[in-house]
Design an enzyme around this catalytic site. Structure first.
Site, PDB file in Angstrom:
ATOM      1  N   ASP A 166       0.819  -1.215   0.000  1.00  0.00           N
ATOM      2  CA  ASP A 166       0.000   0.000   0.000  1.00  0.00           C
ATOM      3  C   ASP A 166       0.854   1.266   0.000  1.00  0.00           C
ATOM      4  OD1 ASP A 166      -1.351  -2.348   1.284  1.00  0.00           O
ATOM      5  OD2 ASP A 166      -3.097  -1.047   1.137  1.00  0.00           O
ATOM      6  N   HIS A 316      -3.880  -9.551  -1.082  1.00  0.00           N
ATOM      7  CA  HIS A 316      -4.014  -8.153  -0.665  1.00  0.00           C
ATOM      8  C   HIS A 316      -4.875  -7.978   0.587  1.00  0.00           C
ATOM      9  CE1 HIS A 316      -3.814  -3.882  -0.871  1.00  0.00           C
ATOM     10  NE2 HIS A 316      -5.132  -3.781  -0.915  1.00  0.00           N
ATOM     11  N   HIS A 326     -12.063  -2.364   6.962  1.00  0.00           N
ATOM     12  CA  HIS A 326     -12.173  -3.507   6.042  1.00  0.00           C
ATOM     13  C   HIS A 326     -12.605  -4.776   6.772  1.00  0.00           C
ATOM     14  CE1 HIS A 326     -10.528  -0.868   3.056  1.00  0.00           C
ATOM     15  NE2 HIS A 326      -9.401  -0.746   3.710  1.00  0.00           N
ATOM     16  N   HIS A 355      -4.216  -0.063   6.623  1.00  0.00           N
ATOM     17  CA  HIS A 355      -3.030   0.798   6.660  1.00  0.00           C
ATOM     18  C   HIS A 355      -2.429   0.879   8.055  1.00  0.00           C
ATOM     19  CE1 HIS A 355      -4.901   2.769   2.860  1.00  0.00           C
ATOM     20  NE2 HIS A 355      -4.385   1.579   2.629  1.00  0.00           N
TER      21      HIS A 355
HETATM   22 FE   LIG Z   1      -6.281  -2.025  -0.512  1.00  0.00          FE
END
Ligand SMILES: [Fe+2]
Length: 468
Positions: A166, A316, A326, A355
């Site tokens: 990322d 991912h 997420h 992140h």
């Molecule tokens: Fe992503």
């Protein structure tokens, strides 16, 4: 003397308790970093190299199954130019020993953007463990780079991978790349998806793909990055006529998928030194009977741990994630494939997307069915360790909200940008470390000696440092 020591012990204990939060699970670091979002660095920062039609955005990746081939990719902005890459062994000074590999050129249009001339050339039949120079361009505008091929595949071959995810192109991204680049140990990068973040700009401004290519060149022109596609590679924009997912990514980043009998560049495998690396696509179909499912089912039994002891999967979207971002996005893929990973004793699963940084215990959640009531992950010595390393520093900022209490499967989590180093020593041991950007490269905020699941399946002990 005794009371003095007791006071010191109490002080140390209070200090440690004040900087870490002990939960049901492992460690949630309270390391403080700035929370402001970093915007993308301006386009002008990433200047093209000097000279008319100079080759730019140079990057390399492994070009075959075992490391004797390299795919060299570059862009010429104004006209096609030479399709060839010239290369020679670094220990050869005789120009007669220069070789040429011929590539091919692609261009694409995306909404109102037209790409430059994107070149891909595969250099084959390289010697193992050998430094090569390579040269691109013609006449007065040539550019020279180098790479070193990996040692021949074998069970006790040491090798060191960097791990980045990322990344984007902000000042934080730059810090992450510089931090990794300053570590001379990294020989290749396992990249877990979300590259340029061009899609966060109006009409997915594809100039951001060009600037990203220039940004990472300083490292990726010299060592291969092993690519995984993330959601920011989808570039799906049907309202403006862009209906082909992964269009810019597939034009720009080639991988040797056919070598592993894959039918798509989005999932494939390579062997490198003592590692077998399987790349999966979180954003392609993986249900039963789909091409990716069928390929992985065939692929896992092919892994020969006598040859490549370390089995590493890149994808991912994380399957285990205790941050408030997420939530459960990786769950359907986990349900499909987790039992295979346990059966085949995968050592590590690396993911991005969230992140922040998180490392799991060795856990699995494969006994669940609708009637047994067992629905929580359990410690499982045959299971992989899951690492989320979507903390490259892109424009979307840090993920800093954790679920509380910390689940027992979560060994360490922290909301900081950084990268990891996987230093494989032999068939039984590898040293893994995570390096936050604010520290000097030798400092590892989280580290442990990994024990190979096939050759040495004993429990590991981690070392975490919550303060630099
Ligand atoms: Fe992503």
């Amino acid at each position: 003397m005794t009371s003095k020591r007791t006071v010191v012990h109490v002080f140390v204990s209070v200090f440690i308790l004040s900087i870490i939060k002990l939960c049901n699970g492992g460690v949630t670091s309270s390391y403080y970093r700035k929370l402001e979002y970093s915007t993308d660095l301006p386009l002008e920062v990433f200047t093209p190299p000097p000279g008319y039609n100079a080759p730019e955005q140079v990057h390399i990746t492994q070009g075959d199954q075992t490391g004797r081939a390299v795919i060299v990719s570059w862009v010429t902005p104004s006209k096609p130019g030479s399709k060839s890459v010239r290369y020679w062994r670094a220990d050869t000074h005789n120009k007669q020993h220069k070789h040429k590999a011929h590539g091919h050129i692609k261009t694409y249009k995306y909404y109102n953007y037209t790409s430059g001339y994107i070149h891909h050339a595969t250099i084959r039949n390289l010697e193992y463990n050998t430094k090569y120079f390579y040269e691109l361009g013609t006449g007065h505008v040539t550019r020279r780079f180098s790479f070193t091929t990996p040692p021949k595949v074998g069970p006790d071959v040491p090798y060191t991978f960097g791990i980045i995810g990322d990344l984007g192109q902000t000042s934080d991204s730059n810090q992450t790349l510089e931090h990794y680049h300053s570590n001379k140990k990294g020989q290749a990068v396992l990249f877990v998806g979300d590259l340029s973040y061009a899609d966060n700009h109006p009409f997915h401004d594809n100039r951001k793909w060009d600037t990203w290519g220039r940004f990472i060149e300083k490292n990726v022109a010299y060592q291969p990055w092993i690519w995984t596609a993330g959601n920011h590679e989808l570039d799906f924009l049907p309202e403006h006529g862009e209906t082909v997912p992964f269009k810019p990514y597939k034009h720009r980043y080639h991988v040797p998928y056919k070598e592993s009998k894959s039918t798509s560049p989005l999932w494939y495998s390579i062997k490198r030194a003592s590692a077998y690396i399987i790349v999966l696509s979180s954003y392609s179909a993986y249900g039963k009977y789909t091409p990716q499912y069928e390929w992985l089912q065939e692929e896992l039994p092919k892994v020969n741990r006598e040859e490549t002891p370390w089995l590493i999967v890149l994808t991912h979207t994380p399957w285990y994630n205790s941050l408030n971002y997420h939530y459960m996005e990786g769950e359907s893929m986990r349900v499909m494939f987790e039992s295979w990973f346990v059966q085949h004793k995968v050592d590590l699963v690396l993911a991005g997307h969230v992140h922040a940084y998180e490392r799991s215990e060795r856990i699995s959640n494969i006994v669940y069915n609708i009637t047994d009531g067992l629905c929580a992950p359990v410690m499982d010595p045959s299971a992989p360790i899951y690492i989320t390393i979507g903390d490259g520093g892109n424009m979307e900022g840090i993920a800093n909200s954790f679920t509380e209490p910390q689940p027992s499967y979560s060994a360490y989590r922290e909301a900081s940008f950084g990268h990891s180093i996987l230093d494989i020593k032999n068939r039984t041991h590898a040293h893994y470390s995570w390096h936050r950007n604010q520290d000097g490269e030798p400092v590892a905020a989280d580290s442990l000696w990994l024990h190979n699941r096939y050759w040495y399946p004993y429990a590991e002990t981690s070392t975490t440092t919550t303060m630099a």
